[in-house]
Scaffold this motif. Structure first.
Motif, PDB file in Angstrom:
ATOM      1  N   PHE A 731       7.083 -13.430  16.982  1.00  0.00           N
ATOM      2  CA  PHE A 731       6.028 -12.806  17.786  1.00  0.00           C
ATOM      3  C   PHE A 731       4.896 -12.308  16.897  1.00  0.00           C
ATOM      4  O   PHE A 731       3.712 -12.461  17.231  1.00  0.00           O
ATOM      5  CB  PHE A 731       6.604 -11.641  18.596  1.00  0.00           C
ATOM      6  CG  PHE A 731       5.589 -10.934  19.456  1.00  0.00           C
ATOM      7  CD1 PHE A 731       5.310 -11.387  20.739  1.00  0.00           C
ATOM      8  CD2 PHE A 731       4.888  -9.830  18.981  1.00  0.00           C
ATOM      9  CE1 PHE A 731       4.357 -10.749  21.528  1.00  0.00           C
ATOM     10  CE2 PHE A 731       3.941  -9.191  19.759  1.00  0.00           C
ATOM     11  CZ  PHE A 731       3.673  -9.650  21.035  1.00  0.00           C
ATOM     12  N   THR A 732       5.260 -11.733  15.746  1.00  0.00           N
ATOM     13  CA  THR A 732       4.242 -11.191  14.833  1.00  0.00           C
ATOM     14  C   THR A 732       3.322 -12.281  14.316  1.00  0.00           C
ATOM     15  O   THR A 732       2.092 -12.147  14.362  1.00  0.00           O
ATOM     16  CB  THR A 732       4.927 -10.474  13.649  1.00  0.00           C
ATOM     17  OG1 THR A 732       5.715  -9.389  14.149  1.00  0.00           O
ATOM     18  CG2 THR A 732       3.891  -9.932  12.675  1.00  0.00           C
ATOM     19  N   ILE A 733       3.895 -13.383  13.828  1.00  0.00           N
ATOM     20  CA  ILE A 733       3.054 -14.433  13.246  1.00  0.00           C
ATOM     21  C   ILE A 733       2.237 -15.140  14.319  1.00  0.00           C
ATOM     22  O   ILE A 733       1.043 -15.422  14.115  1.00  0.00           O
ATOM     23  CB  ILE A 733       3.904 -15.446  12.433  1.00  0.00           C
ATOM     24  CG1 ILE A 733       3.003 -16.461  11.724  1.00  0.00           C
ATOM     25  CG2 ILE A 733       4.935 -16.128  13.295  1.00  0.00           C
ATOM     26  CD1 ILE A 733       2.028 -15.866  10.743  1.00  0.00           C
ATOM     27  N   LEU A 734       2.846 -15.405  15.493  1.00  0.00           N
ATOM     28  CA  LEU A 734       2.093 -16.078  16.554  1.00  0.00           C
ATOM     29  C   LEU A 734       0.970 -15.181  17.083  1.00  0.00           C
ATOM     30  O   LEU A 734      -0.152 -15.651  17.321  1.00  0.00           O
ATOM     31  CB  LEU A 734       3.031 -16.469  17.697  1.00  0.00           C
ATOM     32  CG  LEU A 734       4.033 -17.593  17.398  1.00  0.00           C
ATOM     33  CD1 LEU A 734       4.916 -17.868  18.624  1.00  0.00           C
ATOM     34  CD2 LEU A 734       3.311 -18.859  16.962  1.00  0.00           C
ATOM     35  N   GLY A 735       1.280 -13.897  17.253  1.00  0.00           N
ATOM     36  CA  GLY A 735       0.260 -12.964  17.734  1.00  0.00           C
ATOM     37  C   GLY A 735      -0.886 -12.829  16.762  1.00  0.00           C
ATOM     38  O   GLY A 735      -2.072 -12.845  17.144  1.00  0.00           O
ATOM     39  N   THR A 736      -0.543 -12.713  15.466  1.00  0.00           N
ATOM     40  CA  THR A 736      -1.583 -12.571  14.441  1.00  0.00           C
ATOM     41  C   THR A 736      -2.435 -13.833  14.358  1.00  0.00           C
ATOM     42  O   THR A 736      -3.666 -13.765  14.273  1.00  0.00           O
ATOM     43  CB  THR A 736      -0.942 -12.287  13.070  1.00  0.00           C
ATOM     44  OG1 THR A 736      -0.026 -11.206  13.189  1.00  0.00           O
ATOM     45  CG2 THR A 736      -2.006 -11.909  12.048  1.00  0.00           C
ATOM     46  N   LEU A 737      -1.780 -14.984  14.379  1.00  0.00           N
ATOM     47  CA  LEU A 737      -2.524 -16.248  14.312  1.00  0.00           C
ATOM     48  C   LEU A 737      -3.450 -16.414  15.512  1.00  0.00           C
ATOM     49  O   LEU A 737      -4.603 -16.852  15.367  1.00  0.00           O
ATOM     50  CB  LEU A 737      -1.551 -17.427  14.246  1.00  0.00           C
ATOM     51  CG  LEU A 737      -0.946 -17.752  12.874  1.00  0.00           C
ATOM     52  CD1 LEU A 737       0.155 -18.795  13.011  1.00  0.00           C
ATOM     53  CD2 LEU A 737      -2.030 -18.241  11.907  1.00  0.00           C
ATOM     54  N   THR A 738      -2.970 -16.056  16.690  1.00  0.00           N
ATOM     55  CA  THR A 738      -3.788 -16.199  17.906  1.00  0.00           C
ATOM     56  C   THR A 738      -5.047 -15.354  17.817  1.00  0.00           C
ATOM     57  O   THR A 738      -6.164 -15.840  18.067  1.00  0.00           O
ATOM     58  CB  THR A 738      -2.970 -15.788  19.144  1.00  0.00           C
ATOM     59  OG1 THR A 738      -1.815 -16.619  19.239  1.00  0.00           O
ATOM     60  CG2 THR A 738      -3.803 -15.937  20.408  1.00  0.00           C
ATOM     61  N   ILE A 739      -4.858 -14.081  17.452  1.00  0.00           N
ATOM     62  CA  ILE A 739      -6.018 -13.180  17.360  1.00  0.00           C
ATOM     63  C   ILE A 739      -6.972 -13.650  16.273  1.00  0.00           C
ATOM     64  O   ILE A 739      -8.204 -13.668  16.453  1.00  0.00           O
ATOM     65  CB  ILE A 739      -5.547 -11.739  17.085  1.00  0.00           C
ATOM     66  CG1 ILE A 739      -4.718 -11.218  18.262  1.00  0.00           C
ATOM     67  CG2 ILE A 739      -6.733 -10.818  16.839  1.00  0.00           C
ATOM     68  CD1 ILE A 739      -4.006  -9.914  17.985  1.00  0.00           C
ATOM     69  N   ALA A 740      -6.409 -14.043  15.117  1.00  0.00           N
ATOM     70  CA  ALA A 740      -7.252 -14.475  14.001  1.00  0.00           C
ATOM     71  C   ALA A 740      -8.015 -15.749  14.345  1.00  0.00           C
ATOM     72  O   ALA A 740      -9.211 -15.876  14.028  1.00  0.00           O
ATOM     73  CB  ALA A 740      -6.389 -14.697  12.765  1.00  0.00           C
ATOM     74  N   MET A 741      -7.347 -16.706  15.003  1.00  0.00           N
ATOM     75  CA  MET A 741      -8.010 -17.966  15.330  1.00  0.00           C
ATOM     76  C   MET A 741      -9.123 -17.773  16.367  1.00  0.00           C
ATOM     77  O   MET A 741     -10.120 -18.492  16.366  1.00  0.00           O
ATOM     78  CB  MET A 741      -6.996 -18.991  15.831  1.00  0.00           C
ATOM     79  CG  MET A 741      -6.051 -19.504  14.744  1.00  0.00           C
ATOM     80  SD  MET A 741      -6.912 -20.121  13.258  1.00  0.00           S
ATOM     81  CE  MET A 741      -6.688 -18.768  12.110  1.00  0.00           C
ATOM     82  N   MET A 742      -8.944 -16.805  17.252  1.00  0.00           N
ATOM     83  CA  MET A 742     -10.021 -16.495  18.200  1.00  0.00           C
ATOM     84  C   MET A 742     -11.256 -15.987  17.447  1.00  0.00           C
ATOM     85  O   MET A 742     -12.394 -16.321  17.784  1.00  0.00           O
ATOM     86  CB  MET A 742      -9.539 -15.449  19.204  1.00  0.00           C
ATOM     87  CG  MET A 742      -8.530 -15.987  20.225  1.00  0.00           C
ATOM     88  SD  MET A 742      -7.746 -14.690  21.202  1.00  0.00           S
ATOM     89  CE  MET A 742      -9.162 -14.030  22.074  1.00  0.00           C
ATOM     90  N   THR A 743     -10.994 -15.180  16.420  1.00  0.00           N
ATOM     91  CA  THR A 743     -12.102 -14.672  15.594  1.00  0.00           C
ATOM     92  C   THR A 743     -12.777 -15.816  14.850  1.00  0.00           C
ATOM     93  O   THR A 743     -14.011 -15.905  14.796  1.00  0.00           O
ATOM     94  CB  THR A 743     -11.565 -13.637  14.575  1.00  0.00           C
ATOM     95  OG1 THR A 743     -10.842 -12.634  15.271  1.00  0.00           O
ATOM     96  CG2 THR A 743     -12.696 -13.000  13.799  1.00  0.00           C
ATOM     97  N   VAL A 744     -11.966 -16.702  14.252  1.00  0.00           N
ATOM     98  CA  VAL A 744     -12.504 -17.848  13.495  1.00  0.00           C
ATOM     99  C   VAL A 744     -13.292 -18.768  14.422  1.00  0.00           C
ATOM    100  O   VAL A 744     -14.381 -19.244  14.079  1.00  0.00           O
ATOM    101  CB  VAL A 744     -11.354 -18.621  12.810  1.00  0.00           C
ATOM    102  CG1 VAL A 744     -11.869 -19.926  12.199  1.00  0.00           C
ATOM    103  CG2 VAL A 744     -10.695 -17.756  11.741  1.00  0.00           C
TER     104      VAL A 744
END
Length: 763
Positions: A731-744
């Protein structure tokens, strides 16, 4: 910075507890370790210990016992309507040395004479105002629990918020005999009550080890045959607030964990500032070139950029102080603290703020300042500053990884604490806790039974029992027991609970063997739990049926075995339990009500109770609320970590946005060429996403073992706890990746849809 200021104030508040007393380093509380089959800890001692210790040894300058009863009814005798109050902090019966050990200031009256007299009361200025308004309280009478009358003879200044001694009514220890004969007895060595504590103020130069070395003599003299072996220790005054073993409010490891989180947030924000500042460096390269051509020295340029950072930081701190002041009431409520609204003027905070200003300015501003001041004038004016000259992409990668490591550690911590709290709330406790209200009885006589019958006849009342407490409760009575024909007590303690014949039905405690208790006003038979059967090493529950148990001087047969239930919080193991009809300990009604029409049922219960006990104050609490109090500190910590996790992610994404912006500028020509060769916006986005996904995954690989170690250590305090499974980290890695990719994606799409010809020409 706002978070750092609030955390500093919280840490400062807790570390200031009991520090205002004179000679505080010489003040200790005598505490007890209970050694049986395992070790238990209590802040209490046998009632006579303080008196005997004072007479036998000259280690101490002062010795004082404090017998503190909470949640007592206070009746103002001289008032027209006999005003009544429930004082949560109750009344403390204290020896006359108490006010020589602790420095409480007097407003009116003489403490020494008051504390030597029988049936006198010393109250705080706040209570004097509450009880008597603007009138003179001296000479007025207050009744304590309708059992003892006390005449007010002195007034104390209000008790400071940062003290462990919370009582606001004090009376002489001499008056305790009328209130509780056993606790005032000189030969009451047989047990320990949570109300009784003892404090000593040692002579200068006396070491703790010297005092503790003589304590075993009391065990040999007064408790030689008792299997519950006492070990008496000295606990420093400074540790009382922090040691959970002895009812400390918050552990020091949680205090320092909060401090480290505050530091992490500051470091994360500073790294973010560095990333953004260096990403913007190309835009200011010509400015640096012009300044150098006009004669500016490197040191002057460094000072300029550091000054800019310092100004930004100073404005931020001023805004943060305003924001922190606005948040403080919510913050105090969340953590049950009393940090003053004038905390901004606290001396230590006034020192902390300038230090914070300097540290942030240097940490965030020094590297960009040195970087910008190092540009060569000719290269800067021609706009030929390269990526490596503005810090290089790898530098920003490293800072970004550190930011996401911190954020992901906080996220894992948040998930683990949330899951443990969910586990505590949703796990079957072995009994029903829903829609059961605990109502304090006004007496323990025939009125109690009569009112029970009236309660039972109300619409909305499904079950009712007269008992001491719910199956899981902070109020616990543990004592020795002797089984069957044995000549000695068992090595383990038993948790004794009192309830009538309706107790099992009200709380839905299932019987595994035997039968329920018959109605009785005395102890004629006993119920036990599975844990007691296993402790006695019996093969089955049926093997204990009919066997006698000696407990508290009473012998009775076991008639039934109930299934194990959690009798305390998940911090404690399930204990051996004995349940019977102890008449003197049944002082509450447990009422199971229908969830339809709760308000009307509660109102009807209060109406009947008030008619029966007009001289008392009605008190009730739901069982599930009582159980939630076990984890109040953990819930507060969870809310704080949630907030900080979101802030850390937000800051990290700002830094990521800056890094994407920098990368987009550097790759302007590449993006234009790729579009000319037919690449889609999605393909260009994928290039950026691959780059930053690798950074976040690497940060995750670093953060995971750190987070696992920290949270596994936190969970060790619980006897019953969750396992930290892979789902937490997924959950941590998927959540972090999702938020980060939205920013990117936001910045990348803007770069990808830019005019191709313009991009190439500008390059």
């Amino acid at each position: 910075i706002t978070c750092a200021i609030l955390i500093f104030s919280l840490v400062r508040y807790h570390l200031s507890f009991d520090t205002y007393h004179a000679d505080k380093e010489r003040i200790y509380r005598i505490v007890t370790e209970l050694h049986r089959d395992d070790i238990h800890y209590t802040s209490s001692v046998p009632p006579p210990l303080g008196k005997v210790f004072k007479n036998d040894y000259s280690f101490s300058e002062k010795v004082a016992r404090e017998c503190h009863f909470e949640n007592l009814l206070i009746t103002i005798k001289q008032s027209d309507d006999n005003k009544k109050f429930i004082e949560k902090e109750g009344v403390a019966f204290v020896d006359y040395d108490f006010f020589d050990i602790f420095n409480f200031k007097t407003v009116e009256g003489n403490l020494n004479s008051s504390i030597h007299e029988l049936n006198t009361a010393i109250i705080t200025k706040r209570l004097a105002k509450k009880y008597f308004g603007d009138g003179n309280p001296i000479g007025k009478t207050i009744a304590i629990d309708n059992r003892i009358d006390l005449k007010v003879t002195a007034i104390l200044e209000d008790i400071p918020a940062n003290t462990s001694r919370r009582a606001e009514i004090y009376t002489s220890f001499l008056s305790l005999k009328t209130f509780d004969d056993w606790l005032s007895g000189d030969d009451s060595w047989g047990g320990i009550s949570t109300e009784m504590q003892c404090f000593v103020k040692l002579h200068p130069g006396i070491q703790v080890a010297q005092v503790e070395a003589v304590m075993p003599a009391y065990v040999q003299k007064f408790r030689a045959k008792n299997k519950n072996v006492h070990v008496y220790k000295l606990q420093p005054l400074a540790e009382m607030h922090f040691d959970p073993r002895y009812d400390g409010v918050i552990s020091k490891k949680n205090i320092w964990a909060l401090a480290i989180i505050g530091l992490f947030l500051i470091v994360t924000a500073c790294f973010n500032f560095i990333n953004l500042a260096t990403a913007q460096a190309l835009n200011r390269s010509r400015e640096v070139g012009v300044r150098k051509v006009l004669g500016s020295l490197k040191g002057q340029i460094v000072n300029q950029f550091i000054s800019e950072t310092g100004l930004i930081t100073m404005i931020s701190i001023l805004c943060s102080l305003t924001l922190a002041s606005g948040i403080l009431p919510w913050f105090n409520k969340l953590f049950s603290t009393q940090i003053s609204s004038r905390f901004i003027w606290d001396g230590q905070l006034l020192v902390f703020i300038p230090i914070l200003l300097v540290v942030i300015t240097l940490l965030a501003g020094l590297y960009p300042a040195l970087l910008l001041s190092g540009f060569k004038p000719i290269m800067a004016l021609k706009g030929r500053i390269t990526q490596q000259q503005v810090g290089g992409f790898n530098t920003r990668r490293s800072l970004m990884v550190i930011q996401f490591v911190i954020a992901q550690v906080l996220i894992v911590g948040m998930i683990v604490i949330a899951n443990q709290m969910k586990y505590a709330k949703q796990t079957d406790l072995g009994f029903n806790k829903d829609a059961i209200v605990m109502i304090t009885a006004g007496s323990q006589d025939e009125k109690t039974k009569s009112l029970k019958n009236e309660f039972a006849g109300l619409t909305g009342v499904e079950k009712i029992s007269i008992c001491a407490s719910a199956p899981a409760s902070r109020e616990n009575w543990s004592t020795n027991m002797r089984f069957d024909t044995k000549q000695e007590d068992e090595i383990f303690r038993v948790n004794v609970k009192s309830g009538d014949e309706n107790y099992l039905e009200t709380f839905k405690l299932p019987l595994l063997a035997g039968r329920n208790l018959f109605p009785s006003d005395s102890v004629r038979e006993l119920l036990v739990n599975e844990k007691l059967v296993s402790k006695l090493q019996l093969k089955s529950a049926n093997d204990i049926i009919g066997k006698n148990i000696l407990i508290n001087g009473l012998t009775a047969p076991v008639v039934g075995v109930v299934k194990d239930f959690y009798n305390q919080s998940f911090y404690e193991e399930i204990e051996p339990v004995v349940l019977s009809t102890f008449q003197d300990r049944r002082y509450r009604y447990a009422v199971k009500i229908n969830t339809a029409g709760v308000t009307q049922t509660l109102a009807a219960l209060e109406s009947l109770w008030s008619k029966t006990y007009p001289e008392q104050i009605y008190q009730y609490e739901f069982v599930d609320d009582q159980i939630a109090e076990f984890y109040a500190t953990d819930e507060s910590l969870l809310k704080l970590i949630k907030s900080f996790s979101f802030i850390a992610i937000f800051i990290s994404c700002l830094g990521l946005y800056g890094l994407v912006s920098f990368m987009a500028v550097q790759k302007t020509k590449e993006i234009g060429i790729r579009k000319l060769l037919g690449s889609s916006v999605g393909q260009i986005m994928l290039i950026f996403c691959k780059e930053f996904s690798r950074l976040i995954v690497f940060a995750f690989l670093v953060a995971s073992p750190i987070a696992w170690l920290l949270m596994n250590h936190w969970l060790q305090d619980f006897k019953y706890r969750i396992d930290i499974g892979p789902s937490v980290f997924i959950f941590t890695i998927l959540g972090t990746l999702t938020i980060a990719m939205m920013t990117v994606a936001y910045k990348t799409i803007r770069a990808a849809v830019a005019n191709v010809i313009k991009s190439i020409r500008n390059e």
